[in-house]
Write an enzyme that holds these catalytic residues in place. Structure first.
Site, PDB file in Angstrom:
ATOM      1  N   GLU B  65       4.544   0.198   1.966  1.00 37.02           N
ATOM      2  CA  GLU B  65       5.769   0.527   2.556  1.00 37.02           C
ATOM      3  C   GLU B  65       6.408  -0.750   2.862  1.00 37.02           C
ATOM      4  O   GLU B  65       7.830  -0.933   2.906  1.00 37.02           O
ATOM      5  CB  GLU B  65       5.572   1.433   3.762  1.00 37.02           C
ATOM      6  N   HIS B 134       0.881  12.766  11.471  1.00 39.49           N
ATOM      7  CA  HIS B 134       1.747  13.173  10.296  1.00 39.49           C
ATOM      8  C   HIS B 134       2.963  14.113  10.901  1.00 39.49           C
ATOM      9  O   HIS B 134       3.375  14.989   9.875  1.00 39.49           O
ATOM     10  CB  HIS B 134       0.887  13.815   9.072  1.00 39.49           C
TER      11      HIS B 134
END
Ligand SMILES: Cc1ncc(C[n+]2csc(CCOP(=O)(O)OP(=O)(O)O)c2C)c(N)n1
Ligand SMILES: [Mg+2]
Lengths: 351, 332
Positions: B65, B134
């Site tokens: 990322e 998450h």
């Protein structure tokens, strides 16, 4: 590496830089040297604030790498980047004025010493987060490939930056996508006070590239011709094979990490040994030996550079402070209001 | 190419339409992200785009990322218009240095020499028992950063129109989608229907209390308003659509009429979005307020796994209704 910085894979064969270019590289190396010496003085006088990182001692690596590229090849660098800007031809006045934090500075006083940019000269900036600018250069390389152009992006980073994960990510994607990027590691053997062998399990930093099948080599970063040759070769390879290359240049900075570092921890004999290989002195000898310049020529170059720097410093000192109205300028390319408090409000909002 | 976009679409399809139309319109636009091409996206938002535009325009990345957000920023500096998909907002944390130190700062610190026209899309939010790592809602983190623009659409129409605006905008835009809204259907605009940033939508008109919410929380607020309407309490629901810029004018205009405000936020309470709305309302509407602003936020804990605990941690319509009653009771 040997004490003199000589390393295994030296440049193959004689260096082919032409006399005009050699003379020009010497001129810029000297310009960078005297610019930074003057910047140090101005810092001591309080005219320059913040961090001031000098590359004195590293001029061969800085100038040789920039001159190994075409003028349109984009470059990114670190906070130790005065030399890259000057090598690209940025106006010393504008660079010094940026260090002074004046309106006439290269970035209008928003950047300072660590954040020079000269977009017109494809110098895409100095960045303060170690390793953070590496993927930006890969992105510039991506854009080159996307458009089918034949420029090459070069990213200059330090030995310390090789231990940031983003380098690994960047090397991988550059190779995976066949991007024209030169990863130029300027290994000055220290990240602040930490020597390479205290930070890196593999001290031959160019070997990082091996894991990705990226060709890489070491070069003597105190030898401008060797650096120039290595980067020219690397850029040629990247341009024609559409593939990344990594170069590690071994050099040494003469001063502390920044002006606030008294440089007490590096061994004195080590410093002396490297100073004895001063890249300007060495190169002068080559130029004189090959009859490319006379000592009168050298004196004239030095004098002209000193005059340029004197003029730049006077220009910076005489330049107006940045208008406070510029505080909130350029936060956005498309701003929606002019409220300097934080721009959360809509025009006329807040009652 | 679908020049005739259907008048109704899911939030997911609305986003796909926006990207398809902009990819077709401008060769500088390209997509990059993990599993967005061959796999068509974890949430299938990029479905069909690799087939239609090919691997030059739709780039599958490794799981890096920080690296590919940085690459997107570099590409944007040279004039391309990358749309970077982060699989979820949770993974943006890995790329935060690139977003905050580079994307948000480059235009300013280099004196306006280079814009960074990048869009960084990512779905967020909780509700699927994905537990602590998450389930983030990081609207407040991004909204905190000058140099970024932050959009958080709540409807298919807005998802499409705001994404198109984001793609054409010259500044870095963090585009926060809601996992819980992808299947939601509704009307969508055509290729030329764009929404300006900083223009709130009044989702429901009402006279008694203003509820401010974005993204999935708009629907929670509307459900609460329905409940309250049964008791004769008339709520106005304001959806700012973008949290930076924030349309304070519309929010303040509403609060000055209702004299009450409840701010709803799927994120945490401390230094959160609701806290920020409340501060703006105090600053601009103090003399009009009949009671303190009430906040309804996620519980101040990492998100738990157990279904009942997760539900207890999230703002609910009941909690919003309770907050409205509380502020009205204090103001009475
Ligand atoms: C991510 C990050 N961590 C720490 C620092 C503080 N810092 C600034 S320069 C530096 C040393 C970097 O060494 P190197 O990459 O070798 O470059 P050099 O300074 O030697 O040119 C450190 C630790 C920083 N700027 N960014
Ligand atoms: Mg170093």
């Amino acid at each position: 590496m040997a004490d003199d910085g000589s390393v295994g894979q030296q440049t193959a064969g004689p260096v082919s830089a032409d006399p005009g270019l050699m003379r020009q590289m010497f001129t810029v190396m000297h310009l960078v040297r005297v610019f930074e010496e003057r910047a140090a003085e101005e810092y001591m006088r309080g005219n320059i604030g913040g961090f001031l990182h000098l590359a004195i001692g590293e001029e061969a690596a800085v100038v040789g790498s920039v001159f190994g590229l075409r003028p349109t090849d984009p470059i990114t660098s670190t906070y130790r980047e005065h030399g890259q800007a000057l090598s690209r031809g940025s106006d010393p006045r504008a660079v010094m004025a940026e260090l002074f934090g004046r309106e006439t500075g290269l970035c209008g006083g928003h950047g300072g010493s660590m954040h020079l940019m000269d977009r017109e000269r494809a110098f895409y900036g100095g960045y303060g987060i170690v390793g953070g600018s590496i993927p930006l250069a890969v992105g510039l390389g991506f854009a080159i490939a996307y458009r089918g152009e034949d420029d090459v992006a070069l990213v200059m980073f330090g030995d310390g930056a090789t231990n940031q994960g983003v380098l690994t990510e960047s090397l991988n994607m550059a190779k995976l996508w066949n991007l024209p990027v030169v990863f130029f590691c300027l290994n000055n053997q220290y990240g602040m006070g930490t020597a390479v062998d205290r930070a890196s399990a593999e001290t031959e930093l160019f070997r990082r590239a091996d894991a990705f099948g990226i060709p890489s080599r070491r070069v003597d970063g105190m030898d401008v011709l060797a650096v120039h040759q290595a980067v020219s070769d690397a850029a040629h390879h990247a341009r024609t094979s559409h593939d990344p290359v990594m170069i590690e240049a071994i050099a040494y900075r003469y001063r502390g990490h920044s002006m606030s570092d008294p440089d007490k921890t590096r061994p004195e004999d080590e410093k002396a040994r490297w100073r004895a290989r001063d890249p300007l002195v060495t190169f002068e000898r080559v130029l004189l030996g090959e009859g490319i310049v006379s000592s009168d020529d050298l004196a004239a170059i030095r004098e002209a550079n000193l005059a340029t720097i004197e003029d730049a410093a006077q220009f910076a000192a005489a330049s107006p402070a940045v208008a406070e109205s510029a505080l909130a300028d350029d936060v956005y390319a498309h701003p929606w209001n002019d409220d300097p408090r934080g721009s959360a409000l809509m025009p006329g909002g807040g009652g | 190419m679908s020049s005739d976009a259907p008048a109704t679409a899911s939030y997911r399809e609305a986003l796909t339409q926006a990207m398809r139309e902009e990819l077709a319109r401008d060769d500088n636009v390209f997509l990059m992200g993990e599993d967005i091409g061959l796999f068509e996206g974890s949430f299938k938002v990029t479905r069909g785009l690799l087939k239609e535009f090919g691997p030059r325009r739709v780039v599958d990345t490794p799981i890096s990322e920080a690296g590919f957000v940085g690459i997107g920023i570099g590409a944007a500096m040279s004039g391309l218009r990358p749309i970077i998909e982060l699989m979820t907002v949770n993974f943006s944390i890995v790329a935060m240095d690139q977003i905050v130190n580079n994307a948000a700062k480059i235009h300013y610190m280099f004196g306006g020499q280079t814009a960074v026209p990048i869009v960084i899309r990512m779905p967020g939010g909780a509700g699927h028992q994905l537990a602590a790592q998450h389930s983030h809602s990081l609207e407040a983190w991004f909204t905190h950063i000058p140099g970024l623009k932050v959009a958080c659409p709540s409807t298919p129409y807005d998802a499409k129109a705001l994404l198109k605006t984001a793609i054409r905008d010259d500044d870095p835009v963090v585009f926060l989608e809601s996992e819980g809204l992808y299947a939601k259907k509704g009307p969508v605009g055509g290729p030329d229907d764009l929404l300006p940033f900083g223009q709130a939508a009044v989702r429901r008109q009402g006279a008694d209390c203003t509820i401010v919410a974005v993204s999935r929380m708009v629907w929670i607020a509307l459900a609460a308003a329905e409940q309250l309407a049964a008791d004769g309490i008339d709520c106005e629901v304001i959806d700012p659509r973008t949290t930076r810029p924030l349309d304070l004018e519309t929010i303040a205009g509403s609060v000055r009429r209702t004299n009450h405000c409840v701010a709803v936020d799927e994120g945490w309470p401390e230094c959160g979005l609701a806290a920020n709305i409340a501060t703006h309302v105090y600053e601009s509407c103090f003399d009009w307020l009949d009671a303190p602003v009430e906040r309804v936020t996620a519980a101040d804990v990492p998100m738990p796994y157990a279904r009942n605990l997760e539900q207890a941690a999230l703002p609910s319509a009941d909690a919003v209704a309770t907050a409205v009653r509380a502020t009205l009771a204090r103001g009475a």
